[in-house]
Design a protein around this motif. Sequence first.
Motif, short mmCIF file in Angstrom:
data_model
loop_
_atom_site.label_atom_id
_atom_site.label_comp_id
_atom_site.label_asym_id
_atom_site.label_seq_id
_atom_site.Cartn_x
_atom_site.Cartn_y
_atom_site.Cartn_z
N VAL A 40 0.83 -1.21 0.00
CA VAL A 40 0.00 0.00 0.00
C VAL A 40 0.87 1.26 0.00
CG1 VAL A 40 -1.82 1.27 1.20
CG2 VAL A 40 -1.91 -1.24 1.09
N LYS A 41 1.88 1.29 0.84
CA LYS A 41 2.76 2.46 0.84
C LYS A 41 3.48 2.59 -0.50
CE LYS A 41 3.59 3.15 5.75
NZ LYS A 41 4.59 3.17 6.82
N ALA A 42 3.87 1.47 -1.09
CA ALA A 42 4.52 1.53 -2.41
C ALA A 42 3.57 2.12 -3.44
CB ALA A 42 4.98 0.14 -2.84
N ALA A 43 2.31 1.72 -3.40
CA ALA A 43 1.31 2.27 -4.33
C ALA A 43 1.07 3.75 -4.07
CB ALA A 43 0.00 1.49 -4.21
N GLN A 44 1.04 4.15 -2.81
CA GLN A 44 0.82 5.55 -2.48
C GLN A 44 2.00 6.41 -2.93
OE1 GLN A 44 0.05 4.80 1.69
NE2 GLN A 44 -2.18 4.96 1.41
N ILE A 45 3.20 5.91 -2.78
CA ILE A 45 4.39 6.65 -3.26
C ILE A 45 4.33 6.78 -4.77
CG2 ILE A 45 6.90 6.53 -3.50
CD1 ILE A 45 6.92 5.24 -0.65
N ALA A 46 3.94 5.70 -5.45
CA ALA A 46 3.82 5.75 -6.92
C ALA A 46 2.75 6.77 -7.33
CB ALA A 46 3.47 4.37 -7.47
N CYS A 47 1.63 6.78 -6.64
CA CYS A 47 0.57 7.77 -6.94
C CYS A 47 1.10 9.19 -6.79
CB CYS A 47 -0.63 7.57 -6.01
SG CYS A 47 -1.66 6.16 -6.40
N ASN A 48 1.82 9.44 -5.71
CA ASN A 48 2.35 10.78 -5.45
C ASN A 48 3.45 11.16 -6.44
OD1 ASN A 48 0.58 11.22 -3.36
ND2 ASN A 48 2.01 10.55 -1.78
N ALA A 49 4.17 10.20 -6.95
CA ALA A 49 5.21 10.48 -7.94
C ALA A 49 4.58 10.97 -9.24
CB ALA A 49 6.05 9.24 -8.19
N ILE A 50 3.40 10.46 -9.53
CA ILE A 50 2.71 10.83 -10.77
C ILE A 50 1.87 12.08 -10.57
CG2 ILE A 50 0.99 10.09 -12.47
CD1 ILE A 50 1.85 7.17 -11.67
N VAL A 60 9.25 2.02 -7.65
CA VAL A 60 9.21 2.00 -6.18
C VAL A 60 9.55 0.59 -5.67
CG1 VAL A 60 7.72 2.26 -4.15
CG2 VAL A 60 7.56 3.90 -6.03
N ARG A 61 8.96 -0.42 -6.30
CA ARG A 61 9.24 -1.80 -5.89
C ARG A 61 10.73 -2.11 -6.06
NH1 ARG A 61 5.33 -6.26 -8.45
NH2 ARG A 61 6.40 -7.55 -6.93
N GLN A 62 11.29 -1.74 -7.19
CA GLN A 62 12.69 -2.07 -7.44
C GLN A 62 13.61 -1.36 -6.45
OE1 GLN A 62 13.31 -1.56 -11.67
NE2 GLN A 62 12.44 -3.56 -12.08
N ALA A 63 13.33 -0.11 -6.15
CA ALA A 63 14.14 0.60 -5.16
C ALA A 63 14.06 -0.10 -3.81
CB ALA A 63 13.66 2.06 -5.04
N ASN A 64 12.88 -0.59 -3.47
CA ASN A 64 12.71 -1.31 -2.20
C ASN A 64 13.44 -2.64 -2.19
OD1 ASN A 64 10.63 -0.33 0.08
ND2 ASN A 64 10.28 0.72 -1.86
N PHE A 77 12.94 -8.93 -11.91
CA PHE A 77 12.24 -9.48 -13.07
C PHE A 77 10.73 -9.48 -12.85
CE2 PHE A 77 10.36 -13.24 -15.15
CZ PHE A 77 10.58 -12.90 -16.47
N ARG A 78 10.28 -9.98 -11.72
CA ARG A 78 8.84 -10.09 -11.49
C ARG A 78 8.20 -8.71 -11.33
NH1 ARG A 78 7.58 -13.73 -6.54
NH2 ARG A 78 5.43 -13.10 -6.89
N SER A 79 8.91 -7.74 -10.79
CA SER A 79 8.32 -6.41 -10.61
C SER A 79 8.15 -5.67 -11.93
CB SER A 79 9.14 -5.57 -9.63
OG SER A 79 10.39 -5.24 -10.20
N ALA A 80 8.85 -6.09 -12.95
CA ALA A 80 8.78 -5.40 -14.25
C ALA A 80 7.92 -6.13 -15.27
CB ALA A 80 10.19 -5.24 -14.81
N ARG A 81 7.16 -7.15 -14.86
CA ARG A 81 6.44 -8.00 -15.81
C ARG A 81 4.96 -7.64 -16.02
NH1 ARG A 81 5.66 -13.28 -14.87
NH2 ARG A 81 5.94 -13.73 -17.04
N GLN A 82 4.44 -6.65 -15.39
CA GLN A 82 2.99 -6.45 -15.42
C GLN A 82 2.42 -6.09 -16.79
OE1 GLN A 82 1.59 -7.74 -12.81
NE2 GLN A 82 3.65 -7.95 -12.04
N LEU A 83 3.16 -5.35 -17.59
CA LEU A 83 2.62 -4.97 -18.91
C LEU A 83 2.81 -6.06 -19.96
CD1 LEU A 83 3.69 -1.23 -19.12
CD2 LEU A 83 1.41 -2.15 -18.80
N SER A 84 3.62 -7.05 -19.67
CA SER A 84 3.88 -8.10 -20.66
C SER A 84 2.75 -9.09 -20.75
CB SER A 84 5.19 -8.81 -20.33
OG SER A 84 5.12 -9.40 -19.06
#
Length: 189
Positions: free
Chosen positions: A114-124, A158-162, A182-189
């Motif tokens: 959840v915090k990772a998602a919130q940080i991503a939201c705030n980055a955008i 955010v995930r990769q930095a963590n 690898f797994r954190s970068a696979r969502q669009l594939s």
Amino acid sequence: MANFNIAYQRTIIKIEGEYNPGNGEAETYRGIDRGANPKWPGWAIIDAIKKESPGISVARMNAALAANTQLQADIQSFYKANYWDVLSLDAVSSQIKANALFDCSVNPCIIGVVKAAQIACNAIKQKSVSVDGDFGALTLACINALDEKLFDLAFCAVRQANYYERTRLTPSASQWLSSWLFRSARQLS
């Protein structure tokens, strides 16, 4: 709205893997760790198969486990209740976003999904939500309002930095870094 079965197939079936008798980590099946989840009902089924076939190879064990419909249903119920429903991912408007959130909940960042998602939201979208770890209505609305590709890129970063921070804090975890990245970068594939 997002579909649990799609996210389940991506993360649990394709990524989490099959049976691990405990080589290099705790005994696991489909990512369920016996040490962390000793009361999961699937362990009784797994133990019964091991008792019926002492010395069974991992390949034969995987075939036996995959053929057990009750075990497969227990796995789906476990992930639906403890990972998908906890975050109300049915309410996420994009399958790509739900896939990423579900995967991160299964293989978490050190700060949590959840915090990772919130940080991503705030980055955008500058200061759009509080980074408090609460998956409330404002966080859900922000996630749903963002472009899925933009959210995916920010959330992945955010995930990769963590994951890098996780290995810095626990150097022995570096053996998993490449698979986490690898797994954190696979969502669009």
